[in-house]
Design an enzyme around this catalytic site. Sequence first.
Site, PDB file in Angstrom:
ATOM      1  N   SER A   8      13.662  27.546  80.967  1.00 38.38           N
ATOM      2  CA  SER A   8      14.259  28.842  81.171  1.00 38.38           C
ATOM      3  C   SER A   8      15.600  28.519  81.462  1.00 38.38           C
ATOM      4  O   SER A   8      15.685  28.049  82.676  1.00 38.38           O
ATOM      5  CB  SER A   8      13.706  29.751  82.051  1.00 38.38           C
ATOM      6  OG  SER A   8      14.683  30.879  82.196  1.00 38.38           O
ATOM      7  N   HIS A  33      14.023  28.365  76.431  1.00 36.63           N
ATOM      8  CA  HIS A  33      13.744  29.995  76.617  1.00 36.63           C
ATOM      9  C   HIS A  33      14.996  30.441  77.158  1.00 36.63           C
ATOM     10  O   HIS A  33      15.703  29.938  78.066  1.00 36.63           O
ATOM     11  CB  HIS A  33      12.673  29.927  77.643  1.00 36.63           C
ATOM     12  CG  HIS A  33      12.290  31.648  77.957  1.00 36.63           C
ATOM     13  ND1 HIS A  33      11.310  32.221  77.069  1.00 36.63           N
ATOM     14  CD2 HIS A  33      12.786  32.319  78.928  1.00 36.63           C
ATOM     15  CE1 HIS A  33      11.209  33.534  77.683  1.00 36.63           C
ATOM     16  NE2 HIS A  33      12.098  33.457  78.873  1.00 36.63           N
ATOM     17  N   ASP A  35      17.031  33.920  78.551  1.00 36.59           N
ATOM     18  CA  ASP A  35      16.892  35.146  78.948  1.00 36.59           C
ATOM     19  C   ASP A  35      18.119  35.746  78.797  1.00 36.59           C
ATOM     20  O   ASP A  35      19.120  35.847  79.620  1.00 36.59           O
ATOM     21  CB  ASP A  35      16.477  35.175  80.593  1.00 36.59           C
ATOM     22  CG  ASP A  35      15.123  34.587  80.711  1.00 36.59           C
ATOM     23  OD1 ASP A  35      14.259  35.183  80.039  1.00 36.59           O
ATOM     24  OD2 ASP A  35      15.032  33.292  81.281  1.00 36.59           O
ATOM     25  N   MET A  37      19.955  39.771  79.651  1.00 37.79           N
ATOM     26  CA  MET A  37      19.681  40.741  80.460  1.00 37.79           C
ATOM     27  C   MET A  37      20.824  41.699  80.208  1.00 37.79           C
ATOM     28  O   MET A  37      22.083  41.339  80.150  1.00 37.79           O
ATOM     29  CB  MET A  37      19.596  40.430  81.730  1.00 37.79           C
ATOM     30  CG  MET A  37      18.425  39.349  82.029  1.00 37.79           C
ATOM     31  SD  MET A  37      18.365  38.926  83.934  1.00 37.79           S
ATOM     32  CE  MET A  37      17.185  37.674  83.776  1.00 37.79           C
ATOM     33  N   HIS A  66      14.559  35.926  74.979  1.00 37.02           N
ATOM     34  CA  HIS A  66      13.737  36.965  75.791  1.00 37.02           C
ATOM     35  C   HIS A  66      14.707  37.869  75.946  1.00 37.02           C
ATOM     36  O   HIS A  66      15.566  37.830  76.893  1.00 37.02           O
ATOM     37  CB  HIS A  66      12.878  36.254  76.935  1.00 37.02           C
ATOM     38  CG  HIS A  66      12.305  37.345  77.779  1.00 37.02           C
ATOM     39  ND1 HIS A  66      12.060  36.932  79.029  1.00 37.02           N
ATOM     40  CD2 HIS A  66      11.950  38.556  77.618  1.00 37.02           C
ATOM     41  CE1 HIS A  66      11.537  38.038  79.651  1.00 37.02           C
ATOM     42  NE2 HIS A  66      11.481  39.095  78.814  1.00 37.02           N
ATOM     43  N   MET A  68      15.958  41.052  77.566  1.00 42.01           N
ATOM     44  CA  MET A  68      15.590  42.218  78.514  1.00 42.01           C
ATOM     45  C   MET A  68      16.424  43.220  78.520  1.00 42.01           C
ATOM     46  O   MET A  68      17.419  43.474  79.505  1.00 42.01           O
ATOM     47  CB  MET A  68      15.367  41.583  79.858  1.00 42.01           C
ATOM     48  CG  MET A  68      14.173  40.646  80.159  1.00 42.01           C
ATOM     49  SD  MET A  68      14.376  39.671  81.270  1.00 42.01           S
ATOM     50  CE  MET A  68      14.990  38.259  80.532  1.00 42.01           C
ATOM     51  N   MET A 137       4.584  38.819  81.237  1.00 40.65           N
ATOM     52  CA  MET A 137       5.619  38.445  82.452  1.00 40.65           C
ATOM     53  C   MET A 137       4.528  38.332  83.572  1.00 40.65           C
ATOM     54  O   MET A 137       3.792  39.266  84.052  1.00 40.65           O
ATOM     55  CB  MET A 137       6.445  39.552  82.684  1.00 40.65           C
ATOM     56  CG  MET A 137       7.722  39.770  81.573  1.00 40.65           C
ATOM     57  SD  MET A 137       8.528  38.286  81.400  1.00 40.65           S
ATOM     58  CE  MET A 137       9.118  37.813  82.832  1.00 40.65           C
ATOM     59  N   ASP A 175       5.411  33.769  81.647  1.00 40.17           N
ATOM     60  CA  ASP A 175       6.886  33.619  82.081  1.00 40.17           C
ATOM     61  C   ASP A 175       6.865  34.252  83.580  1.00 40.17           C
ATOM     62  O   ASP A 175       7.077  35.381  83.798  1.00 40.17           O
ATOM     63  CB  ASP A 175       7.845  34.263  80.956  1.00 40.17           C
ATOM     64  CG  ASP A 175       9.236  34.462  81.547  1.00 40.17           C
ATOM     65  OD1 ASP A 175       9.448  33.668  82.506  1.00 40.17           O
ATOM     66  OD2 ASP A 175      10.122  34.768  80.764  1.00 40.17           O
TER      67      ASP A 175
HETATM   68  C1  DX5 Z   1      12.764  36.391  84.604  1.00 39.27           C
HETATM   69  C2  DX5 Z   1      12.915  35.552  83.277  1.00 39.27           C
HETATM   70  C3  DX5 Z   1      12.335  34.298  83.306  1.00 39.27           C
HETATM   71  C4  DX5 Z   1      12.812  33.448  84.649  1.00 39.27           C
HETATM   72  C5  DX5 Z   1      11.734  32.485  85.002  1.00 39.27           C
HETATM   73  O1  DX5 Z   1      12.981  37.530  84.050  1.00 39.27           O
HETATM   74  O2  DX5 Z   1      12.411  36.210  82.362  1.00 39.27           O
HETATM   75  O3  DX5 Z   1      12.252  33.680  82.151  1.00 39.27           O
HETATM   76  O4  DX5 Z   1      13.884  32.371  84.273  1.00 39.27           O
HETATM   77  O5  DX5 Z   1      12.111  31.567  86.105  1.00 39.27           O
HETATM   78  P1  DX5 Z   1      11.252  31.191  87.203  1.00 39.27           P
HETATM   79  O6  DX5 Z   1      10.298  30.147  86.441  1.00 39.27           O
HETATM   80  O7  DX5 Z   1      12.062  30.628  88.179  1.00 39.27           O
HETATM   81  O8  DX5 Z   1      10.385  32.223  87.661  1.00 39.27           O
HETATM   82 ZN    ZN Z   2      12.151  34.898  80.377  1.00 41.64          ZN
END
Ligand code: DX5
Ligand code: ZN
Length: 216
Positions: A8, A33, A35, A37, A66, A68, A137, A175
Amino acid sequence: MNHKIAPSLLAADFLHLEQEIEMINNSDADWLHMDIMDGVFVPNISFGFPVIDAIKPVLKKPMDVHLMVVEPQKFIHDIAQSGVYLMNVHYEACTHLHRTIYGIKQEGMKAGVTLNPHTPISLLEDIIQDVDMVLLMSVNPGFGGQPFIEHSVEKTARLKDMINRKGLHTLIEVDGGVNKETAKRLLTAGADVLVTGSYIFKAPNPQQAIKELKDL
Ligand code: DX5
Ligand code: ZN
C-alpha cells in the site's frame, strides 16, 4: 504460494516516490495498492489523480485502487483513463452498487467491492457473482499502521465458503494490519491478495519483507 501481495503506497516515503516505485518494480509484489481518501467517507485525506498519473509511466505492476470516497461512481471514467487495473468501491458508499460495478467493467477495469469491518458478508449474497474481487477491511479505513481486527480471519473463512458454495472464482483481498503473522492466518482462511503498508515500507529491507510474505 498462489497468493498476491499488494503493497500500500500510503505508507511510502512521499518525498522519494520514484525510489519507492523502483523498489516495488524490482520486488516480488504483484500489484500496487493505492488508497484514495476524501475526508468525508473516511476521516483522512490522502492523494488523488496527480499522484496516480505521475506514477503510472514508471510503474511495472498493475494498480489496485481503493476508493474511500463518497459517490465513487463519479470517478470511474477518470480512474480508467489513469490506466488502473482494478477499482475497489465501498459497499457503504454505493446506493446503486450493481450499476457502479457494471460501470467499472464497461470501462475495461476489474471491479472490487469493499466491506468495512462492521459490514456483514451476507450483504454480498446478490452481488458477489458480478464482482471480480471482495476487499475485506481488517482495520477501519482511513489510516495506515492500525492494529489488525481479529474477527477478519473468521470473516475471510466465511466469505471463502460463500464463494465456494456458489461455485465462483471471486478473489478475496484483505487490507489493514497485515504482517507475517496475520498474513499466515488470512491465507489459511482463504485470502488471495494481501495488502500491506507499514509492515513493508517501514521494514529495514522492504523487498525482503515482500518476498517473505510472498513465500508464505
Ligand atoms: C487503510 C488503507 C490501507 C492501509 C493499510 O484505510 O486502506 O490500505 O494503507 O496500511 P497497514 O498495512 O499499515 O495497515
Ligand atoms: Zn486500502
